[in-house]
Write a protein that holds these residues in place. Structure first.
Motif, PDB file in Angstrom:
ATOM      1  N   LEU A 127     -41.717  -9.378  28.119  1.00 39.46           N
ATOM      2  CA  LEU A 127     -40.369  -9.316  28.683  1.00 39.46           C
ATOM      3  C   LEU A 127     -40.401  -9.091  30.196  1.00 39.46           C
ATOM      4  O   LEU A 127     -39.414  -9.326  30.884  1.00 39.46           O
ATOM      5  N   ALA A 128     -41.542  -8.637  30.689  1.00 43.71           N
ATOM      6  CA  ALA A 128     -41.742  -8.448  32.137  1.00 43.71           C
ATOM      7  C   ALA A 128     -43.232  -8.292  32.387  1.00 43.71           C
ATOM      8  O   ALA A 128     -43.988  -7.900  31.490  1.00 43.71           O
ATOM      9  N   ASP A 129     -43.651  -8.630  33.647  1.00 40.53           N
ATOM     10  CA  ASP A 129     -45.046  -8.425  34.047  1.00 40.53           C
ATOM     11  C   ASP A 129     -46.047  -9.053  33.080  1.00 40.53           C
ATOM     12  O   ASP A 129     -46.789  -8.327  32.440  1.00 40.53           O
ATOM     13  N   PRO A 130     -46.104 -10.384  32.979  1.00 39.15           N
ATOM     14  CA  PRO A 130     -45.391 -11.411  33.732  1.00 39.15           C
ATOM     15  C   PRO A 130     -44.008 -11.709  33.152  1.00 39.15           C
ATOM     16  O   PRO A 130     -43.719 -11.358  31.998  1.00 39.15           O
ATOM     17  N   GLU A 131     -43.187 -12.352  33.956  1.00 45.89           N
ATOM     18  CA  GLU A 131     -41.846 -12.705  33.519  1.00 45.89           C
ATOM     19  C   GLU A 131     -41.901 -13.690  32.348  1.00 45.89           C
ATOM     20  O   GLU A 131     -42.794 -14.531  32.279  1.00 45.89           O
ATOM     21  N   PRO A 132     -40.950 -13.600  31.412  1.00 48.99           N
ATOM     22  CA  PRO A 132     -40.944 -14.531  30.269  1.00 48.99           C
ATOM     23  C   PRO A 132     -40.718 -15.976  30.705  1.00 48.99           C
ATOM     24  O   PRO A 132     -40.006 -16.223  31.689  1.00 48.99           O
ATOM     25  N   SER A 204     -51.560 -15.897  29.558  1.00 52.70           N
ATOM     26  CA  SER A 204     -52.456 -14.792  29.861  1.00 52.70           C
ATOM     27  C   SER A 204     -51.644 -13.605  30.390  1.00 52.70           C
ATOM     28  O   SER A 204     -50.695 -13.780  31.149  1.00 52.70           O
ATOM     29  N   GLY A 205     -52.027 -12.416  29.961  1.00 49.52           N
ATOM     30  CA  GLY A 205     -51.386 -11.207  30.467  1.00 49.52           C
ATOM     31  C   GLY A 205     -50.194 -10.723  29.681  1.00 49.52           C
ATOM     32  O   GLY A 205     -49.603  -9.701  30.024  1.00 49.52           O
ATOM     33  N   VAL A 206     -49.816 -11.436  28.591  1.00 49.77           N
ATOM     34  CA  VAL A 206     -48.618 -11.023  27.850  1.00 49.77           C
ATOM     35  C   VAL A 206     -48.925  -9.926  26.831  1.00 49.77           C
ATOM     36  O   VAL A 206     -48.002  -9.344  26.258  1.00 49.77           O
ATOM     37  N   GLY A 207     -50.204  -9.647  26.591  1.00 48.05           N
ATOM     38  CA  GLY A 207     -50.550  -8.534  25.699  1.00 48.05           C
ATOM     39  C   GLY A 207     -51.125  -8.934  24.364  1.00 48.05           C
ATOM     40  O   GLY A 207     -51.133  -8.108  23.444  1.00 48.05           O
ATOM     41  N   LYS A 208     -51.618 -10.165  24.219  1.00 47.61           N
ATOM     42  CA  LYS A 208     -52.199 -10.580  22.936  1.00 47.61           C
ATOM     43  C   LYS A 208     -53.399  -9.720  22.557  1.00 47.61           C
ATOM     44  O   LYS A 208     -53.499  -9.233  21.437  1.00 47.61           O
ATOM     45  N   SER A 209     -54.318  -9.552  23.504  1.00 47.82           N
ATOM     46  CA  SER A 209     -55.530  -8.786  23.208  1.00 47.82           C
ATOM     47  C   SER A 209     -55.210  -7.321  22.923  1.00 47.82           C
ATOM     48  O   SER A 209     -55.851  -6.686  22.085  1.00 47.82           O
ATOM     49  N   THR A 210     -54.200  -6.787  23.611  1.00 46.29           N
ATOM     50  CA  THR A 210     -53.780  -5.406  23.335  1.00 46.29           C
ATOM     51  C   THR A 210     -53.266  -5.281  21.906  1.00 46.29           C
ATOM     52  O   THR A 210     -53.572  -4.308  21.200  1.00 46.29           O
ATOM     53  N   LEU A 211     -52.477  -6.263  21.475  1.00 48.08           N
ATOM     54  CA  LEU A 211     -51.985  -6.260  20.099  1.00 48.08           C
ATOM     55  C   LEU A 211     -53.125  -6.366  19.109  1.00 48.08           C
ATOM     56  O   LEU A 211     -53.168  -5.650  18.091  1.00 48.08           O
ATOM     57  N   VAL A 223     -59.150  -6.560  27.571  1.00 48.93           N
ATOM     58  CA  VAL A 223     -57.756  -6.577  28.019  1.00 48.93           C
ATOM     59  C   VAL A 223     -57.714  -6.856  29.511  1.00 48.93           C
ATOM     60  O   VAL A 223     -58.442  -6.226  30.293  1.00 48.93           O
ATOM     61  N   GLY A 224     -56.868  -7.792  29.917  1.00 52.64           N
ATOM     62  CA  GLY A 224     -56.764  -8.159  31.335  1.00 52.64           C
ATOM     63  C   GLY A 224     -55.536  -7.573  31.986  1.00 52.64           C
ATOM     64  O   GLY A 224     -54.698  -6.938  31.346  1.00 52.64           O
ATOM     65  N   ARG A 225     -55.429  -7.823  33.273  1.00 53.17           N
ATOM     66  CA  ARG A 225     -54.272  -7.346  34.045  1.00 53.17           C
ATOM     67  C   ARG A 225     -53.587  -8.530  34.711  1.00 53.17           C
ATOM     68  O   ARG A 225     -54.184  -9.572  34.936  1.00 53.17           O
ATOM     69  N   VAL A 226     -52.316  -8.329  35.051  1.00 54.67           N
ATOM     70  CA  VAL A 226     -51.531  -9.377  35.698  1.00 54.67           C
ATOM     71  C   VAL A 226     -51.689  -9.270  37.207  1.00 54.67           C
ATOM     72  O   VAL A 226     -51.603  -8.175  37.776  1.00 54.67           O
ATOM     73  N   ASN A 227     -51.935 -10.416  37.848  1.00 54.02           N
ATOM     74  CA  ASN A 227     -52.054 -10.452  39.300  1.00 54.02           C
ATOM     75  C   ASN A 227     -50.702 -10.146  39.933  1.00 54.02           C
ATOM     76  O   ASN A 227     -49.703 -10.802  39.647  1.00 54.02           O
ATOM     77  N   ALA A 228     -50.661  -9.158  40.815  1.00 49.62           N
ATOM     78  CA  ALA A 228     -49.396  -8.731  41.415  1.00 49.62           C
ATOM     79  C   ALA A 228     -48.811  -9.785  42.344  1.00 49.62           C
ATOM     80  O   ALA A 228     -47.602  -9.803  42.587  1.00 49.62           O
ATOM     81  N   VAL A 229     -49.639 -10.670  42.865  1.00 49.95           N
ATOM     82  CA  VAL A 229     -49.165 -11.684  43.805  1.00 49.95           C
ATOM     83  C   VAL A 229     -48.643 -12.912  43.076  1.00 49.95           C
ATOM     84  O   VAL A 229     -47.539 -13.390  43.323  1.00 49.95           O
ATOM     85  N   THR A 230     -49.451 -13.436  42.150  1.00 49.66           N
ATOM     86  CA  THR A 230     -49.085 -14.676  41.458  1.00 49.66           C
ATOM     87  C   THR A 230     -48.227 -14.446  40.233  1.00 49.66           C
ATOM     88  O   THR A 230     -47.548 -15.360  39.757  1.00 49.66           O
ATOM     89  N   GLY A 231     -48.256 -13.216  39.686  1.00 49.10           N
ATOM     90  CA  GLY A 231     -47.502 -12.950  38.465  1.00 49.10           C
ATOM     91  C   GLY A 231     -48.145 -13.554  37.232  1.00 49.10           C
ATOM     92  O   GLY A 231     -47.537 -13.608  36.170  1.00 49.10           O
ATOM     93  N   ARG A 232     -49.401 -13.991  37.353  1.00 47.51           N
ATOM     94  CA  ARG A 232     -50.109 -14.597  36.233  1.00 47.51           C
ATOM     95  C   ARG A 232     -51.199 -13.660  35.732  1.00 47.51           C
ATOM     96  O   ARG A 232     -51.782 -12.895  36.493  1.00 47.51           O
ATOM     97  N   GLY A 233     -51.499 -13.786  34.449  1.00 45.14           N
ATOM     98  CA  GLY A 233     -52.561 -12.984  33.873  1.00 45.14           C
ATOM     99  C   GLY A 233     -53.901 -13.676  34.002  1.00 45.14           C
ATOM    100  O   GLY A 233     -53.984 -14.872  34.263  1.00 45.14           O
ATOM    101  N   ARG A 234     -54.972 -12.901  33.804  1.00 40.73           N
ATOM    102  CA  ARG A 234     -56.319 -13.448  33.841  1.00 40.73           C
ATOM    103  C   ARG A 234     -56.776 -13.698  32.412  1.00 40.73           C
ATOM    104  O   ARG A 234     -56.533 -12.908  31.512  1.00 40.73           O
ATOM    105  N   HIS A 235     -57.473 -14.840  32.201  1.00 39.52           N
ATOM    106  CA  HIS A 235     -57.980 -15.149  30.875  1.00 39.52           C
ATOM    107  C   HIS A 235     -59.001 -14.095  30.455  1.00 39.52           C
ATOM    108  O   HIS A 235     -60.010 -13.889  31.122  1.00 39.52           O
TER     109      HIS A 235
END
Length: 329
Positions: A127-132, A204-211, A223-235
Motif C-alpha cells: 500500500l506504500a513504500d513502494p507505491e501500489p 520487488s520490495g512489496v514484502g513477498k519474502s517477508t510473508l 528480505v530486500g529494501r526499497v530504494n528511497a530515490v527510485t521507489g523500487r525494490g531490489r530483487h
C-alpha cells in the motif's frame, strides 16, 4: 588405378560406423519410478520433493526438449535417497492441470511458464513504500483468469496507508483479499492458503519474502529494501521456489517482476472468467471484443436494461484494456 592407402597404413582399416546398434520399439517401463514434485530449477538441475525428502535430479534424454518447471508432477528413477552427491532422473512429466504464463513484453512471442499445477494466484501489493501499481494487479488478474486460477489480492504494509481506496477498485470484480502488515496476524492469509498451491507474484520490495518467512519460518528467504530515490525494490529472490506450508498446502515464491506481458492471452477468452457477463454477450455482433468502444455490445444493453452492474462491467473492461496497454507498468 592404385589405392591411396596400403594395408600397412592406419587409414586403410575400416572405421567404426555410427548407429550400428539395432533399433527397437521397446521402451523402458519405469515400473520402479516414484512420484515427485519439482520445487525449484537451477541451471538444468531440478530439486524435487519425494515423500518429504529433497532429491536432486536431472532430465532424462528421452524427454528431449520437453520443459520441466516448478510445480510439475514427475516420475523419477535412480537414487532418491536425497544423500549429498546423489542424482536421480526425471523420466516422465504428468499432464498439467494449470499453467501460469507470462511474456517479457506484449510483443514477445516467447511464453515463459512461471509455474505449473497451481490453483491460486496471490497478487502481493504494498500500500506504500513502494507505491501500489494497479495496472500490474490488473495484468496479473488477467493472467490468473486465463490460466483458470483463483485470484487473491494480498495488500501489505497496511500500517503505512489505508487499503480502502485500492480495495474499492476490485470489489465489483469479486476478487477476494487479505490485508497484512509487518508483525501482524496472518491467520486469515493462512486460511486462504491452506490445502492449496498458491503462487505469490508482485513487484520487488512489496514484502513477498517477508510473508514467506512468516508463513514458513525455516525458509530463510532474503528480505530486500526499497530504494528511497527510485521507489523500487531490489530483487532478493532469483528463482521460483516451492515451499510446503506447515498447515497443509504449498506456496511458490517468485522473483519480483517489473513487467507482465500478456501476448499469450486471447482477449476474447477473458470474459469466460465472468459467467454472468459472458451470458449477456450471447447476442453481440461477430468479432465484438466487449470493450468500451464496441458498438451494439451486449454489456451496454444489459446496463441500459438494469441487468448488469455498471461498476462490474467497467472493471471488466479495465482488465480487457490492460491486455492491450504495453506501457501499463
Amino acid at each position: 588405378m592404385t589405392r591411396r592407402y596400403t594395408e600397412e597404413d592406419q587409414e586403410h582399416y575400416e572405421r567404426p560406423r555410427r548407429h550400428t546398434r539395432p533399433r527397437t520399439k521397446d521402451r523402458p517401463s519405469y515400473d520402479d519410478a516414484v512420484d515427485g514434485t519439482v520445487v525449484t530449477v537451477d541451471r538444468g538441475r531440478f530439486t524435487l520433493a519425494v515423500d518429504g525428502v529433497r532429491v536432486m535430479a536431472m532430465k532424462s534424454r528421452p524427454l528431449g526438449r520437453k520443459g520441466v518447471v516448478v510445480g510439475d508432477r514427475v516420475r523419477v528413477v535412480g537414487d532418491v535417497s536425497g544423500a549429498e552427491g546423489s542424482l536421480a532422473r526425471i523420466v516422465e512429466v504428468a499432464d498439467r492441470a494449470t499453467v501460469l504464463r507470462r511474456t517479457a513484453d506484449d510483443d514477445d512471442p516467447v511464453e515463459r511458464i512461471v509455474v505449473a499445477n497451481a490453483d491460486q494466484l496471490v497478487v502481493v501489493c504494498a500500500l506504500a513504500d513502494p507505491e501500489p501499481r494497479p495496472r500490474l494487479i490488473d495484468r496479473a488478474l488477467v493472467a490468473a483468469y486465463d490460466a483458470g486460477m483463483a485470484p487473491l489480492l494480498c495488500l501489505t504494509k497496511s500500517d503505512l496507508a489505508d487499503p480502502e481506496s485500492l480495495l474499492s477498485t476490485y470489489r465489483s470484480l469479486g476478487v477476494p483479499w487479505v490485508v497484512t502488515h509487518k508483525g501482524g496476524n496472518l491467520d486469515e492469509l493462512r486460511e486462504r492458503l491452506s490445502d492449496r498451491t498458491s503462487v505469490l507474484v508482485g513487484h520487488s520490495g512489496v514484502g513477498k519474502s517477508t510473508l514467506v518467512n512468516a508463513l514458513v519460518p525455516e525458509a530463510n528467504r532474503e528480505v530486500g529494501r526499497v530504494n528511497a530515490v527510485t521507489g523500487r525494490g531490489r530483487h532478493t529472490s532469483t528463482s521460483a521456489w516451492m515451499l510446503e506450508l506447515p498447515g497443509g498446502g504449498w506456496i511458490v515464491d517468485t522473483p519480483g517482476i517489473r513487467s507482465f506481458g500478456l501476448a499469450h492471452v486471447q482477449p476474447e477468452h477473458l470474459i469466460e472468467a465472468f459467467p454472468d457477463l459472458d451470458e449477456m454477450t450471447e447476442d453481440c455482433p461477430r468479432g465484438c471484443t466487449h470493450g468500451a468502444d464496441e458498438p451494439e455490445c451486449g454489456l451496454d444493453e444489459a446496463i441500459a436494461e438494469g441487468q448488469a452492474d455498471p461498476e462490474r462491467v467497467e472493471s471488466f473492461r479495465r482488465l480487457l484494456a490492460a491486455r492491450y496497454d504495453a506501457t501499463a507498468l
